[in-house]
Write a protein that holds these residues in place. Structure first.
Motif, PDB file in Angstrom:
ATOM      1  N   GLY A 134       1.434 -19.430  -1.283  1.00  0.00           N
ATOM      2  CA  GLY A 134       1.643 -20.922  -2.535  1.00  0.00           C
ATOM      3  C   GLY A 134       0.390 -21.121  -2.470  1.00  0.00           C
ATOM      4  N   ALA A 135      -1.183 -20.895  -1.675  1.00  0.00           N
ATOM      5  CA  ALA A 135      -2.718 -20.697  -1.888  1.00  0.00           C
ATOM      6  C   ALA A 135      -2.425 -20.153  -3.337  1.00  0.00           C
ATOM      7  CB  ALA A 135      -3.548 -20.665  -0.869  1.00  0.00           C
ATOM      8  N   GLY A 153      -1.039 -21.721  -6.258  1.00  0.00           N
ATOM      9  CA  GLY A 153      -2.102 -23.583  -5.946  1.00  0.00           C
ATOM     10  C   GLY A 153      -3.298 -23.370  -7.181  1.00  0.00           C
ATOM     11  N   ILE A 173       4.413 -27.125  -0.671  1.00  0.00           N
ATOM     12  CA  ILE A 173       2.720 -26.874  -1.513  1.00  0.00           C
ATOM     13  C   ILE A 173       3.331 -26.950  -2.982  1.00  0.00           C
ATOM     14  CG2 ILE A 173       1.659 -24.874  -2.494  1.00  0.00           C
ATOM     15  CD1 ILE A 173       1.626 -23.572   0.429  1.00  0.00           C
TER      16      ILE A 173
END
Length: 574
Positions: A413-414, A417, A466
């Motif tokens: 997810g990071a 992003g 997210i």
């Protein structure tokens, strides 16, 4: 620089400082890494809990844990009774989980008769399942006199013998590769035992009972039992070796047996215990008790239940129980009137212990024994404090997420992003130049404000959450694109820089507001009707929309006004 601009700039800076302060605990925990967090949890649990309470809460899919849906057994209930059972079960499960110590669990109704339970970050899913589904119906029942027990088991043995002798049609049991539990005299004797049991249980395939063939021929029920020691009134203590439990339960459930049972009495088995006698051929057994059918007192009378340790039994874990003030006199009367008799402590239909009442107990206290370990005793105390479930429940859906998989989800997810953020930053800079730099700075502020709001409001960040953040990043950029295009159109008509910026913001604002209000309402609907991950997405979406509008309309305008008023923007780079 005028005072209004200075005030707006100061407000933005203060908000940004507060947002960073709100994220400080989250930043510290991230910097520690998994090993550092585990070490801090062991060495300074209070500090760890304080940091965790102020940090962004991670959902089940990000930190691991378990998801289950349980269903109330509403058989033979009216619609009103089923509704009430569902409501009370929800409350009991919520109380149990709170007592168990899981942080921020999700426990909510899910359709008719079903309850959603999500427990993030738990280390022992099996223990949590037992906490949730355990009925925890506690009863205190007097044990009948041994003379009644002897009389009834003899009658039941006669009934079993008559049924076996009158049975002419039965199926022989399927041969098993497992060796017999007890050595038989020869193959013929073994076949005789199998034949007798097959005739008695034509609709059951129990494990081969551990009995002597000759004994089973004469006493088909008594041969399944074992005696050990004597009761207070001189009778025999009876037990059932573990291999024979299924057969004994089947016999006791026969209509011919239940018909001869007195209305006020019932047989109950105890929990399976390990044999302490090395000469005993059976490693484990369950005691057999004849009890009064009506309970003298129930778990509804319990006010407190705590884990304790019995000093007389080498600190063996037990559960200490205290009764409510209304029941103290009742318990004192029961123990006083029945001195010398056994009082069975029955939990969910199994006898946990049956101590002999030596004296009257005036203080309304009791203890439950039963070969617990500390965790089992503590879990039992938890469910007793929380109350019994109004009806049995079953787990109809279960899913466990490991902590490693959760960390992988966080990393993925990071990465998504950051990749999206980097792509947008490059595009905005190339296409809108200086104005693109302003949009990029505002976008970073937007993300910081969203994460800070999640931390300060105690919201839970999930994997769909997210996705919601990534989506709002795009929406924030979209708002800036609308504003920039409006400014560009106004500037092409020959207006000044200040007039173009002012008119562009005013005309784009209505469009931005309309679009974001409709999306915000969609988020509200998702939050109201959704559950779990869908709610997580809705929360981040709604927070992101508010922050996007604020940063796009308020913060970027401050940047334009600041650059123009200080003389740093002499021409419009857009």
């Amino acid at each position: 620089m005028d005072r209004k601009l200075l005030g707006r700039l100061g407000t933005t800076i203060v908000m940004l400082i507060i947002a960073i302060a709100g994220l400080w605990s989250t930043i510290r925990l991230i910097e520690m890494g998994p090993e550092g967090r585990a070490e801090l949890k062991d060495t300074a649990p209070e500090t760890f809990q304080e940091l965790q309470a102020k940090a962004i809460s991670l959902g089940l899919d990000l930190q691991g844990g378990m998801h289950m849906v349980v269903e109330i057994d509403a058989t033979d209930m009216t619609e009103e009774e089923a509704w009430d059972a569902h409501r009370r079960a929800l409350e009991v499960i919520r109380n149990r989980i709170d007592e168990f110590g899981v942080e921020e669990p999700i426990i909510q109704p899910l359709g008719e008769g079903r309850i959603l339970v999500q427990l993030a970050g738990i280390d022992d899913p099996e223990r949590a399942k037992n906490i949730v589904r355990r009925t925890a119906f506690l009863e205190f029942k007097l044990v009948a006199l041994s003379s009644r027990t002897s009389e009834l088991v003899t009658v039941i043995d006669e009934i079993a013998k008559e049924m076996r002798e009158s049975s002419t049609e039965y199926e022989a049991p399927v041969e098993s590769d497992e060796p017999p539990m007890v050595a038989m005299s020869d193959e013929a004797d073994t076949a005789a035992v199998d034949t007798a049991m097959a005739a008695l249980f034509a609709d059951l395939e129990p494990e081969t009972p551990a009995v002597d063939a000759a004994s089973a021929e004469e006493h088909p029920f008594l041969s399944l039992l074992q005696s050990f020691g004597y009761t207070e009134d001189g009778g025999l203590n009876l037990a059932v070796p573990e291999p024979n439990i299924a057969a004994v339960e089947e016999i006791l459930a026969l209509p011919e047996v239940t018909d001869i049972m007195p209305d006020e009495l019932e047989f109950r088995l105890g929990v399976v215990e390990e044999s302490e006698n090395s000469s005993n051929p059976f490693e484990s057994y369950a005691r057999l008790y004849l009890l009064n059918r009506e309970a003298e007192i129930t778990g509804a009378a319990v006010s407190r239940a705590n884990l304790s340790f019995d000093q007389r039994r080498f600190n063996e874990p037990i559960v200490s129980v205290a009764f409510k003030s209304d029941y103290v006199k009742r318990f004192a009367q029961i123990t006083g009137d029945n001195t010398g008799r056994q009082l069975a402590i029955v939990l969910d239909g199994k006898v946990r212990s049956a101590p002999v009442l030596r004296v009257r107990i005036p203080d309304g206290r009791a203890q439950i024994e039963g070969a617990f370990n500390a965790d089992e005793a503590n879990d039992l105390a938890v469910v007793l404090r929380s109350g019994a479930l109004p009806a049995p429940i079953k787990i109809v859906e279960e899913r466990t997420v490991g902590s490693t998989l959760g960390q992988d989800s966080i990393d993925a997810g990071a990465s998504a992003g950051l990749f999206g953020l980097a792509f947008v930053i490059v595009f905005m800079f190339v296409y809108y130049r200086v104005s693109g730099v302003i949009a990029n700075a505002v976008l970073v502020v937007n993300v910081v404000l969203i994460l800070s709001a999640l931390a300060m409001f105690g919201a839970t960040l999930t994997l769909p959450g997210i996705a919601g953040i990534v989506l709002t990043m795009g929406m924030a950029v979209d708002a800036n694109v609308l504003i920039f295009e409006r400014i560009r159109e106004e500037f092409r008509t020959g207006k000044s820089i200040v007039a173009s910026i002012q008119t562009g913001y005013e005309r784009a604002f209505k469009t931005i507001l309309d679009a974001n209000i409709t999306t915000f309402l969609t988020g509200l609907i998702l939050f109201y009707y959704g559950s779990g991950p869908i709610r997580g997405f809705a929360v981040t979406l709604m927070i992101g929309i508010v922050m996007s509008v604020f940063t796009a309309v308020f913060c970027s305008r401050i940047a334009f006004d600041f650059l123009y008023s200080t003389g740093r923007m002499r021409r419009l780079s857009i």
